[in-house]
Design a protein around this motif. Structure first.
Motif, PDB file in Angstrom:
ATOM      1  N   PRO A 205      -5.435   4.596  -2.617  1.00  0.00           N
ATOM      2  CA  PRO A 205      -5.248   5.918  -1.919  1.00  0.00           C
ATOM      3  C   PRO A 205      -6.605   6.867  -1.958  1.00  0.00           C
ATOM      4  O   PRO A 205      -6.844   7.641  -0.905  1.00  0.00           O
ATOM      5  N   PHE A 206      -7.301   6.733  -3.016  1.00  0.00           N
ATOM      6  CA  PHE A 206      -8.568   7.458  -3.144  1.00  0.00           C
ATOM      7  C   PHE A 206      -9.508   7.135  -1.954  1.00  0.00           C
ATOM      8  O   PHE A 206     -10.571   8.026  -1.585  1.00  0.00           O
TER       9      PHE A 206
ATOM     10  N   ALA B  82      -2.952   3.542  10.358  1.00  0.00           N
ATOM     11  CA  ALA B  82      -2.527   2.549   9.349  1.00  0.00           C
ATOM     12  C   ALA B  82      -2.917   2.839   8.112  1.00  0.00           C
ATOM     13  O   ALA B  82      -2.309   3.254   7.178  1.00  0.00           O
ATOM     14  N   HIS B  83      -4.128   3.103   7.773  1.00  0.00           N
ATOM     15  CA  HIS B  83      -4.969   3.533   6.325  1.00  0.00           C
ATOM     16  C   HIS B  83      -4.361   4.821   6.090  1.00  0.00           C
ATOM     17  O   HIS B  83      -3.935   5.031   5.004  1.00  0.00           O
ATOM     18  N   SER B  84      -4.220   5.786   6.942  1.00  0.00           N
ATOM     19  CA  SER B  84      -3.828   7.359   6.818  1.00  0.00           C
ATOM     20  C   SER B  84      -2.372   7.191   6.054  1.00  0.00           C
ATOM     21  O   SER B  84      -1.913   7.999   5.168  1.00  0.00           O
TER      22      SER B  84
ATOM     23  N   ALA C 115       1.273   7.152   1.323  1.00  0.00           N
ATOM     24  CA  ALA C 115       2.465   6.979   0.928  1.00  0.00           C
ATOM     25  C   ALA C 115       2.236   5.944  -0.505  1.00  0.00           C
ATOM     26  O   ALA C 115       3.263   5.325  -1.014  1.00  0.00           O
ATOM     27  N   ARG C 116       0.971   5.988  -0.903  1.00  0.00           N
ATOM     28  CA  ARG C 116       0.467   5.245  -2.163  1.00  0.00           C
ATOM     29  C   ARG C 116       0.728   3.532  -2.156  1.00  0.00           C
ATOM     30  O   ARG C 116       0.980   3.171  -3.131  1.00  0.00           O
ATOM     31  N   ILE C 117       0.445   3.228  -0.876  1.00  0.00           N
ATOM     32  CA  ILE C 117       0.713   1.910  -0.743  1.00  0.00           C
ATOM     33  C   ILE C 117      -0.605   1.229  -0.731  1.00  0.00           C
ATOM     34  O   ILE C 117      -1.234   1.453   0.551  1.00  0.00           O
ATOM     35  N   PRO C 118      -0.909   0.389  -1.674  1.00  0.00           N
ATOM     36  CA  PRO C 118      -2.482  -0.415  -1.487  1.00  0.00           C
ATOM     37  C   PRO C 118      -2.495  -1.292  -0.368  1.00  0.00           C
ATOM     38  O   PRO C 118      -1.504  -1.959   0.015  1.00  0.00           O
TER      39      PRO C 118
END
Length: 220
Positions: free
Chosen positions: A64-65, A169-171, A176-179
């Protein structure tokens, strides 16, 4: 019961181009074998190498970072969202946009959802950078709502890469903390399900992206 390991990462090599504009890795030597002979007993020698590379090199994981300044960095992701995840392969070959029709009816909760586009066959060529398949924004929202644990793709980017630079998609997924794992390869060797997926990066604080040795474990 037999166990099979399947390699899902591209080899990192000096000077390779993973994404246009990102410099390729540079290999060096901190301690050569010849120099090391001065420090060890006769017949004992070592090589200590160095590497300078952008974090987005080869097959890599986004935390997420990478997208959000207050999101979890590589060191903030628990192992249970990176390793030993039940895997699911979604066949998406021959389509430019991976949409809801590819996903509806699938049980993705708690799983590593791997989008198999077949685009990895172009890795290392100019064609890899143009017209790649990507995940639509509404499909990303569905994966987040349905509780996917991780999402991977064997393409240049999980988003479209137009000049305006939108990255829905990244955003959505990283919020949602999905790597995310991009530039996978070898997904054709996996069954639709029934395998475990692993893609853990080094435990680095303050970094949002880094290469991984992604692989699958198939039992039976």
């Amino acid at each position: 019961m037999t166990r099979r390991l399947v390699e899902l990462s591209h080899r990192i090599e000096e000077g390779m181009t993973t994404y246009p504009g990102i410099p390729g890795p540079v290999l060096g030597v901190h301690l050569s074998r010849e120099e090391s002979k001065k420090h060890y007993a006769p017949g004992t020698e070592f090589h200590i190498g160095t590497i300078t590379l952008a974090a987005n090199t080869g097959t890599y994981l986004d935390s997420p970072f990478h997208r959000y300044p207050d999101g979890a960095d590589l060191s903030g992701l628990p192992l249970d969202c990176l390793a030993d995840l039940p895997g699911l392969v979604v066949p998406c070959t021959g389509t430019p946009v991976i949409g809801l029709d590819h996903l509806r009816g699938l049980d993705v909760r708690g799983r590593a959802v791997l989008l198999h586009t077949g685009w990895d066959r172009y890795f290392g060529t100019e064609q890899y950078f143009h017209g790649h398949p990507y995940l639509s924004g509404d499909a990303a929202a569905w994966l987040a709502a349905e509780g996917a644990a991780l999402v991977g793709i064997d393409s240049l980017n999980i988003d479209a890469t137009p000049p305006q630079g939108e990255r829905p998609a990244h955003s959505t997924l990283l919020a949602a903390r999905i790597p995310l794992v991009e530039h996978l390869t070898g997904l054709a060797a996996l069954p639709p399900s029934g395998f475990r997926f692993h893609a853990a990066p080094p435990l680095i604080g303050g970094l949002g992206t880094f290469p991984v040795r992604a692989y699958a474990v198939i039992d039976g």
